[in-house]
Each structure stands twice: as C-alpha cells, then as structure tokens.
Motif scaffolding. Sequence first.
Motif, PDB file in Angstrom:
ATOM      1  N   CYS A  13       0.871  -1.179   0.000  1.00 55.72           N
ATOM      2  CA  CYS A  13       0.000   0.000   0.000  1.00 55.72           C
ATOM      3  C   CYS A  13       0.903   1.223   0.000  1.00 55.72           C
ATOM      4  N   ARG A  14       0.401   2.293  -0.539  1.00 52.80           N
ATOM      5  CA  ARG A  14       1.116   3.568  -0.503  1.00 52.80           C
ATOM      6  C   ARG A  14       0.169   4.612   0.047  1.00 52.80           C
ATOM      7  N   VAL A  62      -4.736   9.753   1.584  1.00 52.68           N
ATOM      8  CA  VAL A  62      -5.224   8.816   0.578  1.00 52.68           C
ATOM      9  C   VAL A  62      -4.411   7.537   0.694  1.00 52.68           C
ATOM     10  N   VAL A  63      -5.093   6.404   0.821  1.00 49.72           N
ATOM     11  CA  VAL A  63      -4.404   5.105   0.869  1.00 49.72           C
ATOM     12  C   VAL A  63      -4.627   4.423  -0.474  1.00 49.72           C
ATOM     13  N   GLN A  64      -3.535   4.161  -1.154  1.00 53.81           N
ATOM     14  CA  GLN A  64      -3.578   3.469  -2.435  1.00 53.81           C
ATOM     15  C   GLN A  64      -3.357   1.984  -2.190  1.00 53.81           C
ATOM     16  N   PRO A  65      -4.073   1.125  -2.916  1.00 55.02           N
ATOM     17  CA  PRO A  65      -3.963  -0.308  -2.655  1.00 55.02           C
ATOM     18  C   PRO A  65      -2.600  -0.881  -3.037  1.00 55.02           C
ATOM     19  N   SER A  66      -2.258  -1.983  -2.383  1.00 57.08           N
ATOM     20  CA  SER A  66      -1.073  -2.752  -2.742  1.00 57.08           C
ATOM     21  C   SER A  66      -1.341  -3.435  -4.076  1.00 57.08           C
ATOM     22  N   SER A  67      -0.331  -4.082  -4.636  1.00 56.03           N
ATOM     23  CA  SER A  67      -0.549  -4.820  -5.886  1.00 56.03           C
ATOM     24  C   SER A  67      -1.576  -5.929  -5.661  1.00 56.03           C
ATOM     25  N   GLU A  68      -1.521  -6.573  -4.504  1.00 56.95           N
ATOM     26  CA  GLU A  68      -2.502  -7.608  -4.171  1.00 56.95           C
ATOM     27  C   GLU A  68      -3.905  -7.009  -4.057  1.00 56.95           C
ATOM     28  N   GLY A  69      -3.996  -5.865  -3.394  1.00 56.26           N
ATOM     29  CA  GLY A  69      -5.280  -5.199  -3.236  1.00 56.26           C
ATOM     30  C   GLY A  69      -5.860  -4.739  -4.557  1.00 56.26           C
ATOM     31  N   ARG A  70      -5.015  -4.201  -5.427  1.00 56.51           N
ATOM     32  CA  ARG A  70      -5.495  -3.752  -6.744  1.00 56.51           C
ATOM     33  C   ARG A  70      -5.993  -4.941  -7.556  1.00 56.51           C
ATOM     34  N   ALA A  71      -5.265  -6.064  -7.489  1.00 58.25           N
ATOM     35  CA  ALA A  71      -5.686  -7.272  -8.204  1.00 58.25           C
ATOM     36  C   ALA A  71      -7.037  -7.779  -7.695  1.00 58.25           C
ATOM     37  N   ALA A  72      -7.335  -7.506  -6.426  1.00 58.57           N
ATOM     38  CA  ALA A  72      -8.601  -7.937  -5.832  1.00 58.57           C
ATOM     39  C   ALA A  72      -9.708  -6.898  -6.022  1.00 58.57           C
ATOM     40  N   GLY A  74      -9.348  -3.501  -5.266  1.00 56.32           N
ATOM     41  CA  GLY A  74      -9.204  -2.353  -4.377  1.00 56.32           C
ATOM     42  C   GLY A  74      -8.878  -1.091  -5.142  1.00 56.32           C
ATOM     43  N   ARG A  75      -9.396   0.023  -4.679  1.00 54.85           N
ATOM     44  CA  ARG A  75      -9.136   1.331  -5.275  1.00 54.85           C
ATOM     45  C   ARG A  75      -8.695   2.284  -4.171  1.00 54.85           C
ATOM     46  N   PRO A  76      -8.067   3.403  -4.522  1.00 51.84           N
ATOM     47  CA  PRO A  76      -7.644   4.364  -3.495  1.00 51.84           C
ATOM     48  C   PRO A  76      -8.817   4.799  -2.612  1.00 51.84           C
ATOM     49  N   VAL A  77      -8.532   4.959  -1.340  1.00 50.16           N
ATOM     50  CA  VAL A  77      -9.546   5.409  -0.380  1.00 50.16           C
ATOM     51  C   VAL A  77      -9.095   6.756   0.165  1.00 50.16           C
ATOM     52  N   TRP A  78      -9.987   7.737   0.081  1.00 50.51           N
ATOM     53  CA  TRP A  78      -9.713   9.099   0.534  1.00 50.51           C
ATOM     54  C   TRP A  78     -10.300   9.287   1.928  1.00 50.51           C
ATOM     55  N   PHE A  79      -9.454   9.746   2.847  1.00 47.52           N
ATOM     56  CA  PHE A  79      -9.872  10.022   4.220  1.00 47.52           C
ATOM     57  C   PHE A  79      -9.740  11.512   4.486  1.00 47.52           C
ATOM     58  N   GLY A  80     -10.762  12.092   5.080  1.00 49.88           N
ATOM     59  CA  GLY A  80     -10.730  13.496   5.444  1.00 49.88           C
ATOM     60  C   GLY A  80     -10.909  13.689   6.932  1.00 49.88           C
ATOM     61  N   LEU A  81     -10.568  14.885   7.378  1.00 46.84           N
ATOM     62  CA  LEU A  81     -10.696  15.270   8.784  1.00 46.84           C
ATOM     63  C   LEU A  81      -9.913  14.325   9.692  1.00 46.84           C
ATOM     64  N   VAL A  82      -8.739  13.917   9.225  1.00 51.33           N
ATOM     65  CA  VAL A  82      -7.870  13.040  10.018  1.00 51.33           C
ATOM     66  C   VAL A  82      -7.040  13.963  10.910  1.00 51.33           C
ATOM     67  N   ASN A  83      -7.643  14.356  12.022  1.00 54.59           N
ATOM     68  CA  ASN A  83      -7.066  15.401  12.860  1.00 54.59           C
ATOM     69  C   ASN A  83      -6.747  14.966  14.280  1.00 54.59           C
ATOM     70  N   ASP A  84      -6.665  13.667  14.498  1.00 52.08           N
ATOM     71  CA  ASP A  84      -6.244  13.212  15.823  1.00 52.08           C
ATOM     72  C   ASP A  84      -5.425  11.929  15.669  1.00 52.08           C
ATOM     73  N   GLY A  98      -3.590  -4.872   5.406  1.00 57.75           N
ATOM     74  CA  GLY A  98      -3.642  -5.094   3.958  1.00 57.75           C
ATOM     75  C   GLY A  98      -4.248  -3.957   3.169  1.00 57.75           C
ATOM     76  N   GLY A  99      -5.068  -3.130   3.814  1.00 58.94           N
ATOM     77  CA  GLY A  99      -5.626  -1.961   3.135  1.00 58.94           C
ATOM     78  C   GLY A  99      -6.651  -2.286   2.065  1.00 58.94           C
ATOM     79  N   PRO A 100      -6.853  -1.357   1.115  1.00 58.23           N
ATOM     80  CA  PRO A 100      -7.908  -1.496   0.106  1.00 58.23           C
ATOM     81  C   PRO A 100      -7.811  -2.795  -0.684  1.00 58.23           C
ATOM     82  N   GLY A 101      -8.945  -3.479  -0.794  1.00 61.00           N
ATOM     83  CA  GLY A 101      -9.015  -4.709  -1.568  1.00 61.00           C
ATOM     84  C   GLY A 101      -8.594  -5.949  -0.813  1.00 61.00           C
ATOM     85  N   VAL A 102      -7.945  -5.767   0.337  1.00 60.52           N
ATOM     86  CA  VAL A 102      -7.456  -6.916   1.112  1.00 60.52           C
ATOM     87  C   VAL A 102      -8.170  -7.001   2.454  1.00 60.52           C
ATOM     88  N   ALA A 103      -8.205  -5.906   3.188  1.00 58.84           N
ATOM     89  CA  ALA A 103      -8.809  -5.891   4.526  1.00 58.84           C
ATOM     90  C   ALA A 103     -10.085  -5.057   4.505  1.00 58.84           C
TER      91      ALA A 103
END
Length: 130
Positions: A13-14, A62-72, A74-84, A98-103
């Motif tokens: 993941c990136r 923004v969390v971009q999926p791993s190669s495994e997640g993309r194959a499954a 998964g797409r990038p997930v955008w998070f806002g108001l991450v202030n704590d 595992g992030g997007p597409g995996v977990a």
Amino acid sequence: MPTEVSRAGPVPCRIVVCRDCCCGSAKVTGVDHAEQAASLAEDAPVRIAECLDVCEQANVIVVQPSSEGRAAGGRPVWFGLVNDPAATEDIAAWVRAGGPGVAALPDVLELHVFPPPRPARAARQPARRD
C-alpha cells in the motif's frame, strides 16, 4: 561491485498525505503534522503531496492499494478530517492489515471516508477543432 535491487516483490500500500495551504498547516490546529506523516511511514511508503484540492476535508490522507489489493479490485480510499492520533493509528492499522481490496474497512474509518474529487470538466473534454 554494485548491488542490484530486486523489484520482484509485491508492491505495498502507498499513502499520500496532503500538505499545503490547509492540510498540514496551522489552519488545522492541535495536530503534529510531521508526526502524523512519520507515524504512517512506519507502515507504508508515504508521499507528501501539495494541495489535493479538498481543503474542506483537511487533513486529507489517501491510501492506495497494494498490488494484491489492486488485483482484488481495491481502489484508493480518501480520508478526510484526520485530525487526531487515534484516526491516524486506525488508518495505519488498516494498512498493516492489507488496506484497500485486502482488509475490510473498519467502521470507525467509514466516518472519515469521502469520495475523491472529480477532475475538472474542462480537463475531461477534448479540445475543440474549429
């Protein structure tokens, strides 16, 4: 003798962290912005981006999926108001899982998810030929 770097392993993941006019600035108080990025970098490669043009959602991650997640699927997930720190740790734990597409996305993170901005209409339209 030079050593070769193997790129045969899976791409992890990136994470993209917005840091410009609103995100990562004094406009969002009470957040150690450098610590937030450093904490995320313990679990995945982090890229610092200039304005992602969603200032009303500051701080944006923004969390971009791993190669495994993309194959499954998964797409990038955008998070806002991450202030704590708790929200940052929740994102890091999901990336470790595992992030997007995996977990599955934890319910607590659903509160931070928002749809990615749409590209400007003019950028999508072909150039006119007169």
